[in-house]
Design a protein around this motif. Structure first.
Motif, PDB file in Angstrom:
ATOM      1  N   MET A   1     -28.843 -21.949 -32.637  1.00 45.26           N
ATOM      2  CA  MET A   1     -28.069 -20.959 -31.901  1.00 45.26           C
ATOM      3  C   MET A   1     -27.246 -20.145 -32.882  1.00 45.26           C
ATOM      4  N   ARG A   2     -27.307 -18.821 -32.720  1.00 43.82           N
ATOM      5  CA  ARG A   2     -26.614 -17.929 -33.650  1.00 43.82           C
ATOM      6  C   ARG A   2     -25.740 -16.951 -32.892  1.00 43.82           C
ATOM      7  N   LEU A   3     -24.794 -16.370 -33.613  1.00 43.51           N
ATOM      8  CA  LEU A   3     -23.870 -15.420 -33.008  1.00 43.51           C
ATOM      9  C   LEU A   3     -24.563 -14.076 -32.823  1.00 43.51           C
ATOM     10  N   MET A   4     -24.453 -13.523 -31.635  1.00 46.97           N
ATOM     11  CA  MET A   4     -25.060 -12.233 -31.329  1.00 46.97           C
ATOM     12  C   MET A   4     -24.056 -11.091 -31.437  1.00 46.97           C
ATOM     13  N   ALA A   5     -22.844 -11.307 -30.974  1.00 46.25           N
ATOM     14  CA  ALA A   5     -21.809 -10.273 -30.987  1.00 46.25           C
ATOM     15  C   ALA A   5     -20.451 -10.944 -31.152  1.00 46.25           C
ATOM     16  N   LEU A   6     -19.521 -10.209 -31.747  1.00 44.21           N
ATOM     17  CA  LEU A   6     -18.194 -10.748 -32.058  1.00 44.21           C
ATOM     18  C   LEU A   6     -17.128  -9.759 -31.634  1.00 44.21           C
ATOM     19  N   ASP A   7     -15.967 -10.286 -31.235  1.00 42.54           N
ATOM     20  CA  ASP A   7     -14.833  -9.407 -30.982  1.00 42.54           C
ATOM     21  C   ASP A   7     -14.055  -9.193 -32.278  1.00 42.54           C
ATOM     22  N   ARG A   8     -12.975  -8.425 -32.175  1.00 38.70           N
ATOM     23  CA  ARG A   8     -12.242  -8.062 -33.389  1.00 38.70           C
ATOM     24  C   ARG A   8     -11.616  -9.285 -34.071  1.00 38.70           C
ATOM     25  N   LYS A   9     -11.057 -10.217 -33.286  1.00 36.58           N
ATOM     26  CA  LYS A   9     -10.422 -11.403 -33.881  1.00 36.58           C
ATOM     27  C   LYS A   9     -11.442 -12.274 -34.604  1.00 36.58           C
ATOM     28  N   ALA A  10     -12.648 -12.395 -34.056  1.00 38.67           N
ATOM     29  CA  ALA A  10     -13.678 -13.184 -34.722  1.00 38.67           C
ATOM     30  C   ALA A  10     -14.102 -12.535 -36.035  1.00 38.67           C
ATOM     31  N   LEU A  11     -14.166 -11.199 -36.053  1.00 40.18           N
ATOM     32  CA  LEU A  11     -14.497 -10.521 -37.309  1.00 40.18           C
ATOM     33  C   LEU A  11     -13.400 -10.708 -38.349  1.00 40.18           C
ATOM     34  N   GLU A  12     -12.148 -10.661 -37.900  1.00 39.36           N
ATOM     35  CA  GLU A  12     -11.044 -10.874 -38.841  1.00 39.36           C
ATOM     36  C   GLU A  12     -11.024 -12.294 -39.378  1.00 39.36           C
ATOM     37  N   ALA A  13     -11.587 -13.238 -38.604  1.00 37.49           N
ATOM     38  CA  ALA A  13     -11.651 -14.627 -39.070  1.00 37.49           C
ATOM     39  C   ALA A  13     -12.779 -14.859 -40.055  1.00 37.49           C
ATOM     40  N   GLY A  14     -13.590 -13.853 -40.344  1.00 36.64           N
ATOM     41  CA  GLY A  14     -14.649 -13.976 -41.331  1.00 36.64           C
ATOM     42  C   GLY A  14     -16.011 -14.299 -40.753  1.00 36.64           C
ATOM     43  N   LEU A  15     -16.153 -14.318 -39.445  1.00 33.56           N
ATOM     44  CA  LEU A  15     -17.451 -14.595 -38.834  1.00 33.56           C
ATOM     45  C   LEU A  15     -18.317 -13.339 -38.861  1.00 33.56           C
ATOM     46  N   LYS A  16     -19.644 -13.542 -38.852  1.00 31.23           N
ATOM     47  CA  LYS A  16     -20.581 -12.432 -38.945  1.00 31.23           C
ATOM     48  C   LYS A  16     -21.691 -12.590 -37.910  1.00 31.23           C
ATOM     49  N   PRO A  17     -22.222 -11.484 -37.393  1.00 29.74           N
ATOM     50  CA  PRO A  17     -23.375 -11.576 -36.490  1.00 29.74           C
ATOM     51  C   PRO A  17     -24.568 -12.215 -37.192  1.00 29.74           C
ATOM     52  N   GLY A  18     -25.287 -13.080 -36.481  1.00 24.52           N
ATOM     53  CA  GLY A  18     -26.413 -13.800 -37.061  1.00 24.52           C
ATOM     54  C   GLY A  18     -26.035 -15.126 -37.679  1.00 24.52           C
ATOM     55  N   GLN A  19     -24.763 -15.402 -37.765  1.00 26.52           N
ATOM     56  CA  GLN A  19     -24.307 -16.668 -38.341  1.00 26.52           C
ATOM     57  C   GLN A  19     -24.570 -17.810 -37.366  1.00 26.52           C
ATOM     58  N   GLY A  20     -24.868 -18.993 -37.875  1.00 25.14           N
ATOM     59  CA  GLY A  20     -25.110 -20.141 -37.033  1.00 25.14           C
ATOM     60  C   GLY A  20     -23.864 -20.545 -36.261  1.00 25.14           C
ATOM     61  N   LEU A  21     -24.067 -20.995 -35.021  1.00 19.12           N
ATOM     62  CA  LEU A  21     -22.924 -21.357 -34.190  1.00 19.12           C
ATOM     63  C   LEU A  21     -22.190 -22.561 -34.748  1.00 19.12           C
ATOM     64  N   ALA A  22     -22.923 -23.543 -35.275  1.00 20.71           N
ATOM     65  CA  ALA A  22     -22.265 -24.732 -35.828  1.00 20.71           C
ATOM     66  C   ALA A  22     -21.387 -24.366 -37.019  1.00 20.71           C
ATOM     67  N   GLU A  23     -21.888 -23.510 -37.880  1.00 17.22           N
ATOM     68  CA  GLU A  23     -21.094 -23.067 -39.036  1.00 17.22           C
ATOM     69  C   GLU A  23     -19.878 -22.274 -38.589  1.00 17.22           C
ATOM     70  N   ALA A  24     -20.051 -21.439 -37.570  1.00 17.73           N
ATOM     71  CA  ALA A  24     -18.925 -20.653 -37.067  1.00 17.73           C
ATOM     72  C   ALA A  24     -17.848 -21.549 -36.464  1.00 17.73           C
ATOM     73  N   ARG A  25     -18.246 -22.618 -35.742  1.00 17.55           N
ATOM     74  CA  ARG A  25     -17.252 -23.527 -35.177  1.00 17.55           C
ATOM     75  C   ARG A  25     -16.513 -24.284 -36.268  1.00 17.55           C
ATOM     76  N   ALA A  26     -17.206 -24.577 -37.384  1.00 21.13           N
ATOM     77  CA  ALA A  26     -16.541 -25.258 -38.503  1.00 21.13           C
ATOM     78  C   ALA A  26     -15.519 -24.348 -39.168  1.00 21.13           C
ATOM     79  N   MET A  27     -15.817 -23.043 -39.225  1.00 18.87           N
ATOM     80  CA  MET A  27     -14.877 -22.103 -39.847  1.00 18.87           C
ATOM     81  C   MET A  27     -13.716 -21.758 -38.920  1.00 18.87           C
ATOM     82  N   CYS A  28     -13.982 -21.730 -37.614  1.00 26.86           N
ATOM     83  CA  CYS A  28     -12.959 -21.336 -36.645  1.00 26.86           C
ATOM     84  C   CYS A  28     -12.932 -22.397 -35.542  1.00 26.86           C
ATOM     85  N   LEU A  29     -11.952 -23.311 -35.608  1.00 26.86           N
ATOM     86  CA  LEU A  29     -11.913 -24.441 -34.688  1.00 26.86           C
ATOM     87  C   LEU A  29     -11.704 -23.997 -33.245  1.00 26.86           C
ATOM     88  N   GLY A  30     -11.000 -22.935 -33.017  1.00 30.62           N
ATOM     89  CA  GLY A  30     -10.737 -22.480 -31.650  1.00 30.62           C
ATOM     90  C   GLY A  30     -11.731 -21.457 -31.142  1.00 30.62           C
TER      91      GLY A  30
END
Length: 476
Positions: A1-30
Motif C-alpha cells: 500500500m502506497r500514498l496516493m495524495a497528501l495534504d500540506r501537513k503531510a508534505l511538511e512532515a517529509g512524506l512523498k506521493p508513492g511512498q510506502g504506507l508502512a514507511e510513512a507510519r514509521a516517519m509520522c506516528l500520528g
C-alpha cells in the motif's frame, strides 16, 4: 500500500506521493490514512469541471487533480484576467477547497506557475506574454511535466531548474535525455502549440444570465428559460438556423451544476415552444432537480441546430394548430422519454421487411420534414398488415411458375378464386450473398373474400434451391 495524495501537513512532515504506507507510519506516528477512491476522485473532478464551465465552455481535465480552462475571449466578462482568477479561487476556497491557479499564454506555463509558484496576489498568478522565459527559468525541472526518471537524470547532471535547460545547446540535451525536455520547453514558451481537448462538446450558440438573487421555484426557472430562448432568437435568425437540441445549465449557489436537455422534432426558434419543452422535462425529472438554496446562473445552449426555412402556413386552419402534431410529439417525448412514441419511416430497400422501420416519433417527424425523396413512377400495392417474419405455407399451383390455386396456412385450407401477380423482387446480394433466392409475390383472394399476400421464394430451373411458399401479409 502506497500514498496516493497528501495534504500540506503531510508534505511538511517529509512524506512523498508513492511512498510506502508502512514507511510513512514509521516517519509520522500520528498519520491518518484513508483508502483511496479513484472513481470518487474522477466524479468530483468532473463535477468541478462542470462548475468551471461558468467561466468558459472549454474545460479539459489534467490528470486526476487539475483542470485546464481556455479563457480566450471570456476574461472581459469578469473584469479582466485578474478579476476572473480572483473570482474563481475565492469561490473555490469558500467551498472548502485548497486550490492554486495561474493564467498564461500556454497550458504548460500555466501548469508550472500554478503548481510551483504559490502566490496570494492575483496579479502574481498572471504571466504577461513577453515574460514567458523569465517566469519559467526559476522553476524546478519538475515544472516541465517530465517523467520522474528524466527528472532524476537531469538532477544528477546538475540541471535542477528550467532555466538551466534554456541555457544549454539543444542537440546535446536531446541526445542525452531524449526529445521530451525540449518539447516541454517549447510548449511552455510558446514555440510549439499544445491544444487542449475539452471534455464536453462546445455548443455553437448560448445565452447566459447571472441573477442578483438565486431562484428556487420551477415557475421562475421556466420563465428564465423562456427569456434565454428569446436572447438566442437574433443569433438563430442571423444564421438561418433553428435549434433541435437545447441544454439548460443551472449553477447552484453551493457549486452543484444541473444539465437539462430538451429535444425537438423540428428546428425551433419560438421561445414559447422551447419553454414548453423544458416544462415537460421538469415534470419528468421531479425530485432529481434539487434547487437547494437556489440557482444563481443559468445558461441555455443550442447543442444541435439545423437550417430553418420559412414556409407558407395553411390558410384553412389557425396558425396555432399548424404544428399540433409536432407539439404533441415533442411534449410527450420530453415528459416520457424519446422512445415513448414511434412511427414508421421508409428505408432504401426493395425487400418489404427492410423497406421500413419503427423509429422514435421525434426522429421520424424530422425525417419527413427533410428534403422529399425522388418520386417513383411505380407504386406497388402493399398489405395493411405485414408480418414481422414470413410464415411458411403449403401451396399447389397449376403450373410451376404460376399463382397458387390452393394453399394451407395455419392448419386451414384455402381455395383461391382470384390472383394477381407476380411482382418479382430480386434479392439484395450485397447483404444476403449471391445465392439468395428471388421472390415472386401474388395478391390472393380465397372463397370467403379474404385477401392475402403470398410469395414463392426461388425460381424453377434457374436457382438451385427448391422453391418454397410463404405468407407475408394480409390486405383486409
Amino acid at each position: 500500500m502506497r500514498l496516493m495524495a497528501l495534504d500540506r501537513k503531510a508534505l511538511e512532515a517529509g512524506l512523498k506521493p508513492g511512498q510506502g504506507l508502512a514507511e510513512a507510519r514509521a516517519m509520522c506516528l500520528g498519520l491518518d490514512a484513508v483508502p483511496a477512491d479513484p472513481q470518487a476522485d474522477r466524479q468530483f473532478l468532473a463535477a468541478l469541471a462542470d462548475w468551471c464551465s461558468r467561466y468558459t465552455p472549454l474545460v479539459a481535465r489534467d490528470g486526476m487533480d487539475g483542470l485546464f480552462l481556455d479563457i480566450t475571449g471570456c476574461s472581459h466578462l469578469f473584469g479582466g484576467e485578474e478579476g476572473l482568477i480572483a473570482d474563481a479561487l475565492s469561490r473555490l476556497s469558500a467551498m472548502g477547497l485548497e486550490v492554486e491557479g495561474a493564467i498564461a499564454d500556454t497550458p504548460g506555463l500555466a501548469w508550472a506557475v500554478a503548481r510551483f509558484t504559490p502566490a496570494a496576489a492575483p496579479q502574481a498568478r498572471i504571466v504577461p506574454t513577453g515574460e514567458r522565459a523569465e517566469r519559467l527559468a526559476p522553476l524546478p525541472v519538475q515544472a516541465l511535466r517530465l517523467d520522474p526518471l528524466v527528472v532524476e537524470g537531469l538532477t544528477k547532471a546538475g540541471l535542477r531548474l528550467a532555466g538551466d535547460l534554456l541555457a544549454l545547446p539543444r542537440a546535446p540535451l536531446a541526445r542525452r535525455f531524449g526529445p521530451m525536455p525540449l518539447l516541454r520547453l517549447d510548449q511552455a514558451t510558446g514555440r510549439e502549440d499544445e491544444p487542449i481537448s475539452p471534455r464536453l462538446p462546445v455548443a455553437g450558440l448560448s445565452c447566459e444570465r447571472r441573477l442578483a438573487e438565486p431562484v428556487t421555484r420551477e415557475e421562475d426557472i421556466l420563465f428564465l428559460a423562456g427569456e434565454l430562448a428569446r436572447g438566442l432568437l437574433p443569433m438563430l435568425e442571423q444564421r438561418g438556423l433553428g435549434g433541435r437540441l437545447f441544454e439548460l445549465s443551472l449553477f447552484r449557489v453551493d457549486g452543484a451544476v444541473f444539465h437539462v436537455h430538451a429535444g425537438s422534432s423540428r428546428p425551433l426558434r419560438d421561445a414559447r415552444r422551447i419553454e414548453a419543452l423544458f416544462a415537460g422535462r421538469f415534470a419528468a425529472l421531479q425530485e432529481d432537480l434539487d434547487a437547494g438554496y437556489g440557482f444563481e446562473t443559468a445558461r441555455l445552449s443550442v447543442s444541435h441546430a439545423e437550417p430553418l426555412e420559412s414556409r407558407q402556413m395553411d390558410l384553412g386552419r389557425p396558425a396555432e394548430t399548424a404544428d399540433s402534431l409536432a407539439d404533441f410529439i415533442d411534449q410527450a417525448s420530453a415528459r416520457f422519454g424519446p422512445d415513448c412514441l414511434k412511427m414508421p419511416v421508409l428505408l432504401e430497400s426493395h425487400l418489404p421487411e427492410r423497406a421500413s422501420a419503427l423509429v422514435p416519433a421525434r426522429e421520424g417527424l424530422a425525417a419527413e420534414a427533410g428534403p422529399p425523396a425522388s418520386a417513383s413512377p411505380f407504386r406497388p400495392v402493399r398489405p395493411i398488415r405485414l408480418f414481422r417474419y414470413p410464415e411458411p405455407v403449403e401451396a399447389v399451383a397449376e403450373v410451376p411458375d404460376g399463382p397458387p390455386v390452393q394453399f394451407r396456412w395455419r392448419r386451414a385450407v384455402h381455395r383461391v378464386v382470384k390472383a394477381e401477380g407476380p411482382e418479382r423482387i430480386g434479392a439484395e446480394w450485397w447483404i444476403d450473398g449471391e445465392e439468395a433466392p428471388t421472390r415472386d409475390y401474388y395478391r390472393i383472394e380465397d372463397e370467403d373474400g379474404r385477401r392475402y399476400w403470398l410469395y414463392r421464394q426461388g425460381l424453377y430451373d434457374r436457382e438451385p434451391a427448391q422453391p418454397r411458399w410463404f405468407m407475408h401479409g394480409l390486405f383486409a
